[in-house]
Design an enzyme around this catalytic site. Structure first.
Site, PDB file in Angstrom:
ATOM      1  N   CYS A 125      29.601   2.089  11.746  1.00  0.00           N
ATOM      2  CA  CYS A 125      28.236   1.519  11.822  1.00  0.00           C
ATOM      3  C   CYS A 125      27.880   1.034  13.222  1.00  0.00           C
ATOM      4  O   CYS A 125      26.702   0.841  13.521  1.00  0.00           O
ATOM      5  CB  CYS A 125      28.100   0.381  10.833  1.00  0.00           C
ATOM      6  SG  CYS A 125      28.597   0.868   9.181  1.00  0.00           S
ATOM      7  N   HIS A 139      22.400  -3.832  12.242  1.00  0.00           N
ATOM      8  CA  HIS A 139      22.915  -2.818  11.312  1.00  0.00           C
ATOM      9  C   HIS A 139      22.508  -3.226   9.902  1.00  0.00           C
ATOM     10  O   HIS A 139      22.529  -4.408   9.543  1.00  0.00           O
ATOM     11  CB  HIS A 139      24.436  -2.715  11.424  1.00  0.00           C
ATOM     12  CG  HIS A 139      24.995  -1.820  10.365  1.00  0.00           C
ATOM     13  ND1 HIS A 139      24.545  -0.543  10.195  1.00  0.00           N
ATOM     14  CD2 HIS A 139      25.925  -2.032   9.396  1.00  0.00           C
ATOM     15  CE1 HIS A 139      25.177   0.002   9.170  1.00  0.00           C
ATOM     16  NE2 HIS A 139      26.021  -0.883   8.676  1.00  0.00           N
ATOM     17  N   ASN A 170      22.432   1.637   3.561  1.00  0.00           N
ATOM     18  CA  ASN A 170      23.299   1.609   4.740  1.00  0.00           C
ATOM     19  C   ASN A 170      23.582   3.051   5.165  1.00  0.00           C
ATOM     20  O   ASN A 170      24.203   3.794   4.426  1.00  0.00           O
ATOM     21  CB  ASN A 170      24.596   0.872   4.365  1.00  0.00           C
ATOM     22  CG  ASN A 170      25.616   0.831   5.491  1.00  0.00           C
ATOM     23  OD1 ASN A 170      25.451   1.456   6.538  1.00  0.00           O
ATOM     24  ND2 ASN A 170      26.686   0.085   5.275  1.00  0.00           N
TER      25      ASN A 170
HETATM   26  N1  ACO Z   1      26.246  -3.248 -10.148  1.00  0.00           N
HETATM   27  C1  ACO Z   1      26.591  -4.284 -10.949  1.00  0.00           C
HETATM   28  N2  ACO Z   1      27.677  -5.037 -10.712  1.00  0.00           N
HETATM   29  C2  ACO Z   1      28.423  -4.745  -9.625  1.00  0.00           C
HETATM   30  C3  ACO Z   1      28.124  -3.675  -8.777  1.00  0.00           C
HETATM   31  C4  ACO Z   1      26.982  -2.904  -9.072  1.00  0.00           C
HETATM   32  N3  ACO Z   1      26.594  -1.873  -8.317  1.00  0.00           N
HETATM   33  N4  ACO Z   1      29.040  -3.620  -7.784  1.00  0.00           N
HETATM   34  C5  ACO Z   1      29.900  -4.623  -8.007  1.00  0.00           C
HETATM   35  N5  ACO Z   1      29.551  -5.306  -9.116  1.00  0.00           N
HETATM   36  C6  ACO Z   1      30.191  -6.460  -9.726  1.00  0.00           C
HETATM   37  C7  ACO Z   1      31.657  -6.561  -9.343  1.00  0.00           C
HETATM   38  O1  ACO Z   1      32.425  -5.749 -10.193  1.00  0.00           O
HETATM   39  C8  ACO Z   1      31.897  -8.041  -9.530  1.00  0.00           C
HETATM   40  O2  ACO Z   1      32.101  -8.267 -10.906  1.00  0.00           O
HETATM   41  P1  ACO Z   1      33.236  -9.296 -11.409  1.00  0.00           P
HETATM   42  O3  ACO Z   1      32.839 -10.627 -10.831  1.00  0.00           O
HETATM   43  O4  ACO Z   1      33.142  -9.209 -12.885  1.00  0.00           O
HETATM   44  O5  ACO Z   1      34.515  -8.777 -10.828  1.00  0.00           O
HETATM   45  C9  ACO Z   1      30.578  -8.690  -9.160  1.00  0.00           C
HETATM   46  O6  ACO Z   1      29.603  -7.634  -9.204  1.00  0.00           O
HETATM   47  C10 ACO Z   1      30.574  -9.329  -7.778  1.00  0.00           C
HETATM   48  O7  ACO Z   1      31.228  -8.470  -6.865  1.00  0.00           O
HETATM   49  P2  ACO Z   1      31.362  -8.903  -5.357  1.00  0.00           P
HETATM   50  O8  ACO Z   1      32.167  -7.873  -4.632  1.00  0.00           O
HETATM   51  O9  ACO Z   1      31.775 -10.328  -5.225  1.00  0.00           O
HETATM   52  O10 ACO Z   1      29.823  -8.810  -4.893  1.00  0.00           O
HETATM   53  P3  ACO Z   1      29.208  -9.248  -3.522  1.00  0.00           P
HETATM   54  O11 ACO Z   1      28.208 -10.309  -3.745  1.00  0.00           O
HETATM   55  O12 ACO Z   1      30.247  -9.467  -2.445  1.00  0.00           O
HETATM   56  O13 ACO Z   1      28.397  -7.922  -3.115  1.00  0.00           O
HETATM   57  C11 ACO Z   1      28.617  -6.052  -1.622  1.00  0.00           C
HETATM   58  C12 ACO Z   1      29.082  -6.716  -2.932  1.00  0.00           C
HETATM   59  C13 ACO Z   1      27.154  -5.724  -1.774  1.00  0.00           C
HETATM   60  C14 ACO Z   1      29.433  -4.794  -1.404  1.00  0.00           C
HETATM   61  C15 ACO Z   1      28.831  -7.021  -0.439  1.00  0.00           C
HETATM   62  O14 ACO Z   1      30.107  -7.587  -0.509  1.00  0.00           O
HETATM   63  C16 ACO Z   1      28.644  -6.392   0.932  1.00  0.00           C
HETATM   64  O15 ACO Z   1      27.549  -6.018   1.319  1.00  0.00           O
HETATM   65  N6  ACO Z   1      29.739  -6.313   1.747  1.00  0.00           N
HETATM   66  C17 ACO Z   1      29.689  -5.871   3.131  1.00  0.00           C
HETATM   67  C18 ACO Z   1      29.553  -4.409   3.298  1.00  0.00           C
HETATM   68  C19 ACO Z   1      29.643  -4.078   4.777  1.00  0.00           C
HETATM   69  O16 ACO Z   1      29.231  -4.824   5.640  1.00  0.00           O
HETATM   70  N7  ACO Z   1      30.232  -2.960   5.102  1.00  0.00           N
HETATM   71  C20 ACO Z   1      30.461  -2.668   6.511  1.00  0.00           C
HETATM   72  C21 ACO Z   1      29.631  -1.635   7.014  1.00  0.00           C
HETATM   73  S1  ACO Z   1      29.764  -0.108   6.132  1.00  0.00           S
HETATM   74  C22 ACO Z   1      30.533   1.061   7.167  1.00  0.00           C
HETATM   75  O17 ACO Z   1      31.099   0.771   8.177  1.00  0.00           O
HETATM   76  C23 ACO Z   1      30.522   2.501   6.688  1.00  0.00           C
END
Ligand code: ACO
Length: 325
Positions: A113, A252, A282
């Site tokens: 990214c 980003h 993203n």
């Molecule tokens: N729909 C419904 N529920 C979901 C989904 C979905 N699509 N995805 C995950 N959940 C659930 C999980 O299973 C979890 O359930 P549980 O509590 O029963 O285990 C719950 O939602 C919460 O999951 P978290 O991982 O804590 O959710 P979070 O609030 O952290 O959001 C996300 C997840 C959106 C992925 C976030 O963590 C994020 O944006 N992270 C950073 C991503 C990033 O910056 N990546 C780097 C760049 S990408 C690159 O370089 C290619």
């Protein structure tokens, strides 16, 4: 040293749009979850057989037209991508042929990214010291090709697209400061396990779905907020500027909540943050540059404005850049 600026931008987003409602039919998710947790409503998807160089070509033509530069005037093409058409040759070499930019030296950058900001920084060095005159820097991704459409944790986040910028010597303004970083100790929290020399493709790697992107999203979230904040502070300090000087921050677009947490820490109001995550998701290396392109096309960037690019991704890598437009 010569001053280097962006003299033209372009973007290409594939025609097909996948909405959150479409995803509700594919995995156990909801529009409500995706919207509140990420800020994403829809994303573009490349057509079958449409590869990164195809997207890059369309964005590049627009950027070159915009800059009033002919392909044969290009001396350097850098494509930032993690989804090349194939392992080799580089997307930039394939693109050189599509553009008929016969004089251009070409290579790809793998900085996820942060790839576009890495590319800007490299091209700036070549132009500022007089090696090359005109460069094309592109972020192009077909992330749908490495997305596991059975994994709700990741498949709701990504989209396909490309953005391009033409860099050249400028009389005033241009790139004021860039700052890049990497922490390879955390390479394991976001990667694509198979298809490289560590785990070449086998029936087993396919069965174990190892050719799809794996991510520890929660862990990354916290690191992204802290790292992007620190990168923005560092690059502005290097530029001799403060946050009150910044007209627009173009971050980003991984998660709206990450972006807003960074803006809050930096004391930058929401109206000075450019977002396209709602429509695009993203797009890794393509996110920052398409957002820049759209901000320019929408008239949100005017001559003399101070722009701050701020990116973070797999590696882990990060990069920030201050530009006087
Ligand atoms: N729909 C419904 N529920 C979901 C989904 C979905 N699509 N995805 C995950 N959940 C659930 C999980 O299973 C979890 O359930 P549980 O509590 O029963 O285990 C719950 O939602 C919460 O999951 P978290 O991982 O804590 O959710 P979070 O609030 O952290 O959001 C996300 C997840 C959106 C992925 C976030 O963590 C994020 O944006 N992270 C950073 C991503 C990033 O910056 N990546 C780097 C760049 S990408 C690159 O370089 C290619």
């Amino acid at each position: 040293m010569k001053k280097v600026g962006i003299i033209g931008v372009g973007e290409y987003l594939p025609e097909k749009i996948l909405t959150n409602a479409d995803l509700e039919k594919m995995v156990d998710t909801s529009d409500e979850w995706i919207t509140t947790r990420t800020g994403i409503k829809e994303r573009h998807l490349a057509a079958p057989g449409e590869a990164s160089s195809d997207l890059a070509f369309k964005a590049s033509v627009q950027a070159l037209n915009n800059a009033k530069i002919k392909p044969e005037e290009l001396e350097l093409i850098i494509v930032a991508t993690i989804t090349g058409d194939m392992s080799f040759p580089s997307v930039s070499a394939i693109l050189q042929n599509k553009l008929q930019a016969k004089k251009a030296v070409c290579f790809d950058i793998s900085a996820a990214c942060a790839g576009f900001v890495y590319g800007l920084s490299v091209a700036q060095q070549f132009i500022s010291c007089g090696t090359y005159k005109n460069a094309l820097v592109i972020g192009s991704e077909v992330l749908s090709s490495i997305t596991d459409w059975q994994d709700r944790n990741t498949c709701v986040l990504f989209g396909d697209g490309a953005g391009a910028a033409v860099l050249s010597e400028v009389k005033s303004g241009g790139i004021i400061s860039t700052y890049l970083g990497c922490d390879g100790s955390k390479a394991g929290i976001l990667n694509l396990p198979a298809g490289g020399s560590r785990n070449p493709a086998t029936h087993e790697t396919v069965e174990k779905r190892m050719h799809f992107l794996k991510m520890q999203g929660n862990e990354l979230f916290k690191i992204a907020v802290n790292t992007m904040t620190q990168a923005a502070e560092t690059v502005l300090k290097q530029a001799g500027l403060t946050f009150s000087d910044v007209d627009l921050i173009i971050p980003h677009q991984a998660n709206r909540r990450i972006i807003m947490a960074v803006a809050k820490k930096l004391g930058i109001p929401e109206e000075r943050v450019y977002l396209n995550i709602e429509r695009c998701g993203n797009m890794s290396s393509a996110s920052t540059v398409t957002a820049l392109c759209e901000a320019v096309q929408e008239g949100k960037v005017k001559k003399g404005d101070i722009i701050l690019l701020d990116a973070f991704g797999a590696g882990l890598v990060w990069g920030a850049c201050v530009i006087e437009w």
